[in-house]
Write a protein that holds these residues in place. Structure first.
Motif, PDB file in Angstrom:
ATOM      1  N   GLY A 170       0.786  -1.219   0.000  1.00 31.73           N
ATOM      2  CA  GLY A 170       0.000   0.000   0.000  1.00 31.73           C
ATOM      3  C   GLY A 170       0.820   1.272   0.000  1.00 31.73           C
ATOM      4  O   GLY A 170       0.321   2.356  -0.334  1.00 31.73           O
ATOM      5  N   ARG A 171       2.104   1.163   0.389  1.00 32.45           N
ATOM      6  CA  ARG A 171       2.943   2.360   0.366  1.00 32.45           C
ATOM      7  C   ARG A 171       3.329   2.706  -1.062  1.00 32.45           C
ATOM      8  O   ARG A 171       3.286   1.868  -1.964  1.00 32.45           O
ATOM      9  CB  ARG A 171       4.211   2.134   1.197  1.00 32.45           C
ATOM     10  N   TRP A 172       3.732   3.979  -1.223  1.00 30.02           N
ATOM     11  CA  TRP A 172       4.175   4.425  -2.544  1.00 30.02           C
ATOM     12  C   TRP A 172       5.705   4.503  -2.550  1.00 30.02           C
ATOM     13  O   TRP A 172       6.325   4.857  -1.553  1.00 30.02           O
ATOM     14  CB  TRP A 172       3.585   5.779  -2.894  1.00 30.02           C
ATOM     15  N   GLU A 173       6.280   4.161  -3.702  1.00 27.06           N
ATOM     16  CA  GLU A 173       7.730   4.155  -3.856  1.00 27.06           C
ATOM     17  C   GLU A 173       8.133   4.972  -5.080  1.00 27.06           C
ATOM     18  O   GLU A 173       7.540   4.831  -6.156  1.00 27.06           O
ATOM     19  CB  GLU A 173       8.241   2.720  -4.022  1.00 27.06           C
ATOM     20  N   GLY A 174       9.102   5.819  -4.889  1.00 31.15           N
ATOM     21  CA  GLY A 174       9.655   6.571  -6.016  1.00 31.15           C
ATOM     22  C   GLY A 174      11.102   6.179  -6.216  1.00 31.15           C
ATOM     23  O   GLY A 174      11.901   6.259  -5.290  1.00 31.15           O
ATOM     24  N   ARG A 175      11.444   5.734  -7.410  1.00 27.71           N
ATOM     25  CA  ARG A 175      12.813   5.294  -7.692  1.00 27.71           C
ATOM     26  C   ARG A 175      13.514   6.339  -8.555  1.00 27.71           C
ATOM     27  O   ARG A 175      12.920   6.909  -9.468  1.00 27.71           O
ATOM     28  CB  ARG A 175      12.806   3.935  -8.389  1.00 27.71           C
ATOM     29  N   TYR A 176      14.769   6.589  -8.224  1.00 24.18           N
ATOM     30  CA  TYR A 176      15.541   7.561  -8.984  1.00 24.18           C
ATOM     31  C   TYR A 176      16.906   6.969  -9.308  1.00 24.18           C
ATOM     32  O   TYR A 176      17.384   6.050  -8.647  1.00 24.18           O
ATOM     33  CB  TYR A 176      15.702   8.877  -8.213  1.00 24.18           C
ATOM     34  N   THR A 177      17.549   7.516 -10.328  1.00 27.40           N
ATOM     35  CA  THR A 177      18.830   7.004 -10.796  1.00 27.40           C
ATOM     36  C   THR A 177      19.964   7.913 -10.337  1.00 27.40           C
ATOM     37  O   THR A 177      19.930   9.126 -10.548  1.00 27.40           O
ATOM     38  CB  THR A 177      18.846   6.905 -12.331  1.00 27.40           C
ATOM     39  N   MET A 178      20.964   7.292  -9.695  1.00 21.82           N
ATOM     40  CA  MET A 178      22.124   8.042  -9.197  1.00 21.82           C
ATOM     41  C   MET A 178      23.289   8.056 -10.189  1.00 21.82           C
ATOM     42  O   MET A 178      24.340   8.606  -9.912  1.00 21.82           O
ATOM     43  CB  MET A 178      22.608   7.399  -7.892  1.00 21.82           C
TER      44      MET A 178
END
Length: 395
Positions: free
Chosen positions: A21-29
Motif C-alpha cells: 500500500g505504500r508508494w515508492e519513487g525510484r531515482y537514478t544516481m
C-alpha cells in the motif's frame, strides 16, 4: 503487481504503489563505474503526493550536483573515521589533542546526532556552553574554543568533499573573540632579575633564555651537539615535550630547524654550564645518565621538567615584585631588548623561529612604534643640523 522499473537518465525517477500500500519513487544516481549498471535508489511515502514531492526534491538536487544520499552515519562515527583515515601525518601531540577534543567535547554533545542532521545552532550551543562552563567543567578559553572549532570545521569539510553532507555547518558559527595575552617583558627589572637568580640552580638556564629567546621546551631539550662555541651559535631542531606520561623529543612548532648567533654572554653561560655538568658527572660516577647529551640537567644527568623550571621561575619573579610575569615572558624580554637595541627584525625573527618577519613586527608592534618615533626624532635632528634647512625649522 509493482510496475517494472524502466531505465532512466541520471536524476530521473519513476513512481509505483507497492503491494503493502505504500508508494515508492525510484531515482537514478548514475552508473556503477565497475559494472556500468544504473545505480537506483528509492524514496517512500504513505501517499503518491508525498512521494512525488520527495522525488522532485531529490532529482532536482541530483541535477544541480548537490544531492547527498541519506545516511545513518552519526557525528561520532564520522569523527572516528576522519581521525583514523583522513588526518594525515599529524604531530603526535597534535593527534593527541584532536582525539582529546573528540572524546571530551564533540562526542558527548553531538556524537549521537546523525551527520546529515547536524546544524550550525547545535555546534554553536556547544561552543557557548564550553565558554561559560558549569558545575562540572571549568570554562574554556576563547583560544581553546577556536582550536576545537578548527577540528570540527576540518572534519566536516572532509565530509562535504565526500558528499556525506551538502555543506559545512561549522562555517556559520561565531567564535568568541580571543584576547591576546599582555606580554610583560622584564624591561627595567632585568638587572634586578639577574641579581636575584645569582647562585640559583637554574641561573644559567634563565640567563640563556633571556639572551636567546628560546621556548621552554626548546631550551630544556637543547643538546651539546647544537652548541657551536667557535662560531658562537646555537642550532634548534627539536623540542622536549611531556607526552603520554613521559618526556619525548618532538619536532619544532614551525617544523623548521633554525640556527642563530648568540651574544658572548650566552656563550659564557654555556661554558659555565658545561663546567658544572662535568663536576656533577664526576661526583655521580656510574649513576650519571645523560643519554641525550642535554645541556641542562639535574645533578644525575636527567632532563629537567617543565613544571619544575616554571615553578622556580615564578618564585623568583614573585620575590622581585613581578608575580604576573611568565617564563614565556623571558622570550618577550629578549625580543623587546633586541629590537630596541637596533637588531635587524629579520635576525630577531630567525632567532625566535617565527614564520615571517611580518609576524614578528605584528607581535612586537609596541616596540617598533617606539622605534619609529625615535627614528623620526633622529631624522628631525639631522635635518635641523643642516645649514640649508634652517629657514624651514623653528630651531
Amino acid at each position: 503487481m509493482p510496475r517494472k522499473a524502466t531505465r532512466n537518465a541520471q536524476g530521473a525517477g519513476t513512481i509505483r504503489q507497492r503491494p503493502d500500500g505504500r508508494w515508492e519513487g525510484r531515482y537514478t544516481m548514475g552508473r556503477d563505474p565497475g559494472t556500468g549498471r544504473q545505480i537506483q535508489k528509492s524514496v517512500y511515502g504513505k501517499t503518491q503526493g508525498e512521494v512525488v514531492d520527495k522525488l522532485r526534491d531529490v532529482t532536482s538536487e541530483i541535477s544541480k550536483g548537490i544531492f547527498t544520499e541519506p545516511s545513518a552515519l552519526t557525528v561520532g562515527a564520522w569523527f572516528d573515521l576522519w581521525i583514523s583515515e583522513y588526518v594525515s601525518n599529524p604531530k603526535p601531540k597534535t593527534l593527541q589533542l584532536y582525539k582529546g577534543d573528540i572524546k571530551n567535547y564533540i562526542k558527548p554533545a553531538l556524537g549521537a546526532v546523525k551527520l546529515q542532521k547536524l546544524q550550525a545552532p547545535a555546534i554553536q550551543t556547544l561552543y557557548n556552553k564550553l565558554l561559560k562552563g558549569d558545575k562540572e567543567r571549568k570554562p574554556l578559553s576563547a583560544k581553546t574554543i577556536k582550536n576545537l572549532h578548527g577540528v570540527i570545521h576540518s572534519s566536516l569539510e572532509q565530509a562535504v568533499e565526500l558528499n556525506y553532507i551538502p555543506y559545512n555547518p561549522a562555517k556559520k558559527c561565531k567564535l568568541p573573540k580571543i584576547t591576546r595575552y599582555e606580554m610583560k617583558p622584564l624591561g627595567d627589572m632585568t638587572a634586578l632579575f639577574i641579581n636575584e637568580i645569582k647562585g640559583h640552580r637554574y641561573e644559567l638556564l634563565f640567563l640563556l633564555d633571556l639572551f636567546t629567546g628560546m621556548r621552554r621546551s626548546e631550551i630544556i631539550g637543547l643538546s651539546w651537539d647544537c652548541v657551536d662555541f667557535e662560531r658562537s651559535s646555537i642550532r634548534i631542531y627539536r623540542q622536549l615535550q611531556y607526552f603520554n606520561g613521559q618526556y619525548v623529543f618532538l619536532s619544532l612548532k614551525s617544523n623548521k630547524p633554525r640556527s642563530f648567533t648568540v651574544p658572548p654572554l650566552a656563550i659564557d653561560a654555556l661554558r659555565e654550564q658545561k663546567r658544572r655538568q662535568a663536576e656533577w658527572k664526576l661526583k655521580a660516577g656510574s649513576a650519571w645518565n645523560n643519554q641525550d647529551n642535554l645541556v641542562f640537567t639535574d645533578e644525575l644527568g636527567h632532563n629537567l621538567s617543565h613544571n619544575s623550571v616554571s615553578k622556580h621561575f615564578k618564585a623568583i619573579v614573585r620575590s622581585i615584585g613581578a608575580p604576573d610575569i611568565r617564563f614565556h615572558d623571558l622570550r618577550h624580554s629578549y625580543a623587546t631588548a633586541a629590537l630596541q637595541s637596533g637588531v635587524n627584525v629579520k635576525m630577531v625573527q630567525e632567532a625566535l623561529g617565527h614564520h615571517t618577519a611580518a609576524f614578528t613586527l605584528d607581535t612586537y608592534g609596541h616596540v617598533t612604534d617606539e622605534m619609529q618615533r625615535e627614528a623620526a626624532a633622529k631624522i628631525e635632528a639631522y635635518y635641523k643640523g643642516l645649514e640649508t634647512c634652517k629657514g624651514y625649522t623653528k630651531g
